[in-house]
Design an enzyme around this catalytic site. Structure first.
Site, PDB file in Angstrom:
ATOM      1  N   GLY A  83       1.054  -5.557   1.062  1.00 28.20           N
ATOM      2  CA  GLY A  83       0.120  -5.721  -0.054  1.00 28.20           C
ATOM      3  C   GLY A  83       0.698  -6.503  -1.218  1.00 28.20           C
ATOM      4  O   GLY A  83      -0.034  -7.191  -1.936  1.00 28.20           O
ATOM      5  N   ASN A 118       4.170  -7.662   6.837  1.00 25.28           N
ATOM      6  CA  ASN A 118       4.991  -7.033   7.880  1.00 25.28           C
ATOM      7  C   ASN A 118       4.372  -5.763   8.448  1.00 25.28           C
ATOM      8  O   ASN A 118       5.067  -4.955   9.064  1.00 25.28           O
ATOM      9  CB  ASN A 118       6.389  -6.739   7.308  1.00 25.28           C
ATOM     10  CG  ASN A 118       6.307  -5.804   6.109  1.00 25.28           C
ATOM     11  OD1 ASN A 118       5.310  -5.809   5.393  1.00 25.28           O
ATOM     12  ND2 ASN A 118       7.340  -5.011   5.898  1.00 25.28           N
ATOM     13  N   GLU A 119       3.058  -5.593   8.270  1.00 28.98           N
ATOM     14  CA  GLU A 119       2.392  -4.350   8.669  1.00 28.98           C
ATOM     15  C   GLU A 119       2.653  -3.958  10.115  1.00 28.98           C
ATOM     16  O   GLU A 119       2.706  -2.771  10.460  1.00 28.98           O
ATOM     17  CB  GLU A 119       0.875  -4.469   8.457  1.00 28.98           C
ATOM     18  CG  GLU A 119       0.415  -4.335   7.018  1.00 28.98           C
ATOM     19  CD  GLU A 119       0.497  -5.622   6.217  1.00 28.98           C
ATOM     20  OE1 GLU A 119       1.163  -6.571   6.686  1.00 28.98           O
ATOM     21  OE2 GLU A 119      -0.077  -5.676   5.118  1.00 28.98           O
ATOM     22  N   LEU A 173       0.818  -1.215   0.000  1.00 22.29           N
ATOM     23  CA  LEU A 173       0.000   0.000   0.000  1.00 22.29           C
ATOM     24  C   LEU A 173       0.855   1.270   0.000  1.00 22.29           C
ATOM     25  O   LEU A 173       1.880   1.341   0.679  1.00 22.29           O
ATOM     26  CB  LEU A 173      -0.930   0.002   1.222  1.00 22.29           C
ATOM     27  CG  LEU A 173      -1.839  -1.226   1.349  1.00 22.29           C
ATOM     28  CD1 LEU A 173      -2.854  -1.007   2.467  1.00 22.29           C
ATOM     29  CD2 LEU A 173      -2.542  -1.543   0.044  1.00 22.29           C
TER      30      LEU A 173
END
Lengths: 296, 296, 296
Positions: free
Chosen positions: A150, A173-174, A105
């Site tokens: 994403g 890995n957000e 993203l």
């Protein structure tokens, strides 16, 4: 209700869409604009090259294929176009940017953005994922570089994943950004590598190297970078030989539950994203992250 | 409903609890009693040693850490205390009893016990499990010995499991006693090792040796006994570095379904346990088992 | 609702059925007819040989044990009989036909068949699967040859699978016929080998060789053909030693969700099968397939 309702319904729907596709304008992106972009191979965000029975879609938003609203809408439109072409049974997704599949993203869509804009962004992400995860096309991800967040979600949503060997990683890995992957990314990962490994992957924000990704089942194959797309062309041949309606029905029978979970709650999901992303701690995390990126 | 509701709700709740924690008495165990026990290192059932960012909780109910009502309530209270300490991000659970992690449920709580007592026992087990499985803390099980039945459930409910090499086993072996693991133990196992292996494990009451436990994914690592706790201290460092709210939200997003299944049916679950455990064949099985234990 | 309700209910039910079994006629197949078939070892479709605590059921519909309505009803009746015999705790399912376990559904039941007939066929398949997947008996599949489609479903519905080494394959390959495995076959496969491998298996209609089947977990063991049944007799000993009520309750606790999904929708599932199978493209596919079979 039964698997057969599910099997027949999409086919009818598909046929209806095909019949009217040339008469009706699209809602999200006008057909004319989409088409012009699709086949402009130099400056388009999405390059599509059709081969016999399948197409190769290359993500082309330099430098790192970060997913902003416009790019997501073009990606969805490109898949829609291919689904309406009855010669097409397969789709290879790859990247035109060196060393990266997709960085995920686009943070600038979330940082200091007005609610209407984050709302539109999230809806576009949902639209794209729903289209890809539910596609009647057999889909192969040719992962030619890094694939965090994403980018990983795109790869996981395909039917088969081939990753380039080398100094690349893939994962959701957000958590390192102080945010959380949406539940439908989590579900997609769980469908791919199981619940236990998903807990580790999300909790630690793991980025898997190619051999690790292969070991846990996040990818199906690791091959030298220069062979990734060729292997994908070989693999897609196996899939497009299968009777298309039955293959599509099998896929939807398995993925239906995951798709329905988002379809049933997508407005609430958008509202929550929009309110969450505007909270002070999240904005601070994102600002710091963008600051670091600029320094590099 | 969406992952973001789930993410925000627990944080608010956490903050509220913290604010009022010093003003309100606990329902189940008075704070004063809990605290005195927590820090009495010699005779307490639960020893807690705080380090930087995490704590090591040692189960200390000799000889085999069997889980009776009092012990379960103290374990839950100790975790609650740590969750309210905002310096704490991680928790290592281990045993102060040699060669045993925990032998599981205390049979004496089920044999010839009045309904009020078995009811309270089962509720305490549920409370403890709900607290541990849903903990905002990163949790690592340092399994320094045998870990059958409820002992296995404790380990499986953590975020990471390290087992001592040696003549130790782990598993849900309830079936050998003529009883059945509760569905939430079953769910926890399924979340850890998948459905097929869980079928084998429960159907045959399998107790896995360290290498077998590693192979099926019941534990994440096997190390020499003397290194188990040190490895746990190393491992917990990785987890507590992750932004805490996002890490907790990821974990709850994944575990929510399993937690909700029990939360939605816990009174019925207690009623059923209480009526089941009093049936003649079950009492006979338990009596024979206790008889055998005494002979040893 | 709780695991204990589920545990106690089936036992009571079992007891009631046993009490009335000698007084009441069966609905689907009269007891007298069933019994005569069961023990006629030469011409019966289903041979049953009882041993101490378990039975060996051999499918005997030459040449390939294809599953038509009559055969499915006999298979179900044979399991029902064994379940009512309280000496029986285990069941080995194998084949009396050389080189084949079962070829799956009999295409002649689906090709140019009247709706009443396909309706009865599908209901018989559901009945048989519900009985086998939910059986109180410990079940071991001794897979002595090819096991495509419905043959694979039978094996997957057992508690343990032993496959013969050699030029044999197993899998849900329906997609090659232009049809789709029912959702309960899909669920059974997912419960056995996980969601990701099931997606591949169904989408490509994979037939696994013995070593591949072992690697993905579709079977538990591969042994030389001549040892398959002996190994099954050895394996069943482990299962029938476990207290029967607890073993059955564990199995049902795990399988209940999958069973309930079909029980809740079986009439709709039959209707859909019946309408789907009569569509022109499906009939064409089946006709072509039968034509090819005849040429061989």
């Amino acid at each position: 209700m039964s698997f057969l309702t599910r099997l027949i319904r999409p086919c009818v729907h598909q046929a209806q869409r095909s019949l009217v596709a040339s008469q009706l304008p699209r809602h999200s992106v006008p057909v004319s604009q989409t088409l012009s972009r699709l086949y402009s191979s130099d400056d388009g965000l999405v390059k599509v090259e059709k081969d016999k029975g399948y197409a190769v879609l290359s993500m082309n938003r330099a430098p790192v294929n970060s997913l902003n609203t416009e790019f997501l809408q073009e990606l969805k439109a490109a898949i829609d176009e291919l689904e309406e072409d009855h010669h097409m049974q397969g789709l290879i997704i790859t990247s035109a940017c060196p060393k990266i599949f997709s960085a995920g993203l686009d943070i600038t869509e979330m940082y200091q953005a007005p609610p209407e804009s984050t709302d539109r962004f999230w809806r576009s992400l949902q639209d794209f994922w729903l289209t890809l995860y539910n596609s009647r096309l057999a889909t192969v991800a040719a992962v030619t570089g890094h694939s965090p967040a994403g980018g990983c979600a795109i790869a996981m949503s395909c039917d088969h994943r081939i990753m380039a060997d080398g100094p690349f990683t893939m994962g959701l890995n957000e958590v390192h950004l102080g945010i959380v992957a949406p539940f439908w990314f989590k579900d997609t990962m769980q469908n791919t590598i199981g619940q236990r490994e998903t807990e580790r992957a999300l909790g630690l924000g793991l980025l898997y190297k190619p051999d690790e990704a292969l070991r846990v089942g996040l990818v199906d194959e690791v091959v030298p970078l220069e062979n990734v797309v060729d292997r994908a062309r070989e693999e897609i041949q196996k899939w497009i030989k299968i009777p298309g309606i039955a293959r599509m029905a099998s896929k939807r029978m398995i993925r239906e539950h995951t798709l329905t979970k988002l379809l049933d709650t997508r407005e609430a999901d958008i509202d929550m994203f929009t309110s969450f992303i505007q909270t002070a701690p999240v904005q601070k995390h994102l600002g710091r992250y963008l600051e670091n990126l600029k320094k590099k």
